[in-house]
Design an enzyme around this catalytic site. Sequence first.
Site: not given
Length: 100
Positions: A64-65
């Site tokens: 993810c981020r």
Amino acid sequence: MEDITVEELKERLDKNEIFPFIDVREEWEYEEDNLGALNIPLSTLPHQLSEIEKHKGEEIIVHCRSGARSGNAKKFLETKGYYKVRNVLGGIIAYRNLEE
């Protein structure tokens, strides 16, 4: 299963290795920048398990981020019998910092 560093992920991507690779960020985040993973947002993951069912016994890499949402995705997948899930530590932020 042990998580994966961005260095190891980059090495594997540079070698064009084929493995189940999932990006659990939202679609708009994925459209802004992605590493070519399958985009299944964390919020829809429970409803899209059929898309990855064939990889249940394989190593699956999720990112993810920053590594938080993918950490949650890893925990969720483990409750569904996916025991070879690896979270990308630091997420795409750490990956892009590695490239600089």
